[in-house]
Design an enzyme around this catalytic site. Sequence first.
Site, PDB file in Angstrom:
ATOM      1  N   LYS A   1       0.836  -1.206   0.000  1.00  0.00           N
ATOM      2  CA  LYS A   1       0.000   0.000   0.000  1.00  0.00           C
ATOM      3  C   LYS A   1       0.873   1.258   0.000  1.00  0.00           C
ATOM      4  O   LYS A   1       0.570   2.237  -0.707  1.00  0.00           O
ATOM      5  CB  LYS A   1      -0.920   0.008   1.221  1.00  0.00           C
ATOM      6  CG  LYS A   1      -1.741   1.284   1.353  1.00  0.00           C
ATOM      7  CD  LYS A   1      -2.683   1.226   2.541  1.00  0.00           C
ATOM      8  CE  LYS A   1      -3.482   2.534   2.649  1.00  0.00           C
ATOM      9  NZ  LYS A   1      -4.482   2.489   3.736  1.00  0.00           N
TER      10      LYS A   1
ATOM     11  N   HIS B   1      -7.786 -32.029 -32.669  1.00  0.00           N
ATOM     12  CA  HIS B   1      -8.795 -31.021 -32.320  1.00  0.00           C
ATOM     13  C   HIS B   1      -9.719 -31.536 -31.219  1.00  0.00           C
ATOM     14  O   HIS B   1     -10.945 -31.404 -31.299  1.00  0.00           O
ATOM     15  CB  HIS B   1      -9.581 -30.593 -33.549  1.00  0.00           C
ATOM     16  CG  HIS B   1      -8.720 -30.067 -34.652  1.00  0.00           C
ATOM     17  ND1 HIS B   1      -7.808 -29.040 -34.476  1.00  0.00           N
ATOM     18  CD2 HIS B   1      -8.585 -30.450 -35.950  1.00  0.00           C
ATOM     19  CE1 HIS B   1      -7.170 -28.805 -35.614  1.00  0.00           C
ATOM     20  NE2 HIS B   1      -7.610 -29.650 -36.523  1.00  0.00           N
TER      21      HIS B   1
END
Length: 511
Positions: free
Chosen positions: A139, A273
């Site tokens: 922070k 696929h």
Amino acid sequence: MSSRPIRAALLSVYHKDRLAPLVQVLRQHGVQLYSTGGTQKFLEEEGAEVTAVEDLTGFPEVFGGRVKTLHPKVFGGILHRRHEDGDLAQAEQHGIPPIDLVVVDLYPFEETVASGAQEQDVIEKIDIGGISLLRAAAKNFRDVLVVSSRDQYEAVTELLTQKEGATDLDDRRHYAAAAFATTSHYDTEIFKYVSQDTAVAGAALRLSAQPATPLRYGENPHQAGTFYGDLSALFDQLHGKQLSYNNLVDVDAAVALMAEFSDGAPACAILKHTNACGVAQAATLRDAYVNALSCDPTSAFGGVIIVNKEVDAATAAELNQLFFEVLIAPGFAAEALPVLQSKKNRILLRQKPVEFPKKQIKTLLNGIIEQDADRQTETAADFRTVTQSAPTAEETEALVFAAKICKHTKSNTIVLARAGQLLASGVGQTSRVDALRQAIEKARAFGFDLHGAVMASDAFFPFPDCVEIAGAAGIRAVVQPGGSIKDADSIKAADELGMAMVLTGMRHFKH
């Protein structure tokens, strides 16, 4: 000013490895060191002078070390703003020295969960002070540098060496972002553990996966792609280029399919696929591969291959004749590896045992959908014969085999098979009739005689047409979920054709 020297640092880490070089740099620049417990002992063994946090705060560690750093003198030293006169005055008034660097390596919560430890041991690995220190330092990145992982020690050591013990605002912002990524992931893992089997009112979906691995591109070259997760926990890559986005999608499908055959006879599956274009089981792995390849050698070109046994020399010799992208196996014999490594870009993956997620998640529209993973697999015990003729033992074996493949094939799908041998499948069709016709045509194109074969469907037959077409092609037994209001019509058609039909009561759509 953007550049700030580090004059005081707080170090509190679980793992001490890789920390010594950073400590040495801090000592060279005369940084005041604060620490606790085991970290303090480590620093002193490295020859550093250390002030214990309890000497700074005037308050001892309590509750078996659960409370060590949670004190205004610690958090005040991190959070007070150096550019605010009021903050500086209060810090001086209360004897709060500035802390310019915070180094924290959190308790290994995730690793403890993965080890199967008892709940109390897991709970004790929920870091409170450490996570708070990271958030406070991140922070106040305008003034404080935060180091949130031992993976950063080397880079931070180089940074402080190059900048003579100081950091720039961009440096601090970078490591603050990394710290918030650490705390976010940590809290998500805690939530997942504590909330399991518990309904949390208003709970949002929380996801976190690391590390991030950039891919060459996504599904197509104009799309960026990233994999989030630890592939090294599942595979040792023994050879070949980096896995691509499409490789990963196919590998995921291959691993899921082969899980159905993990404990049985030697098995091989070839995928393209995400759909299987060849699956077989046989007495040897070589024969399983040869049989799988015969199903559709055209589609197998450039595919992903997976086996459930160690690849031996005979199997490697057969495999080496085909161009494929990826081979996955639980092991590779010493004499097999050089053969398979003869192609530069061929990817060889040695699969490790790992537990897969119980949930499946996918982005969709402007949100995310989640579902339970499909872990249901039907066996012969789940079959309910609904025709006058029951399947023979061999047909039952073939039906079980076909149903496993059908579960992992895109809907609408039809799978045609014999015991231990996929003959053909129709995948991703808009109608089940089209799927069946596609499968029959493919089987015949590659020389398979369908007389006596079996058929599996991922969902029920709303009309008897598929049964009639299959019967005319020589199919003798069918497995399907059932559940149509017109089940009786399909059953009647099967009886008229002398076919056996079993219902499972379990649908396996795969979209």
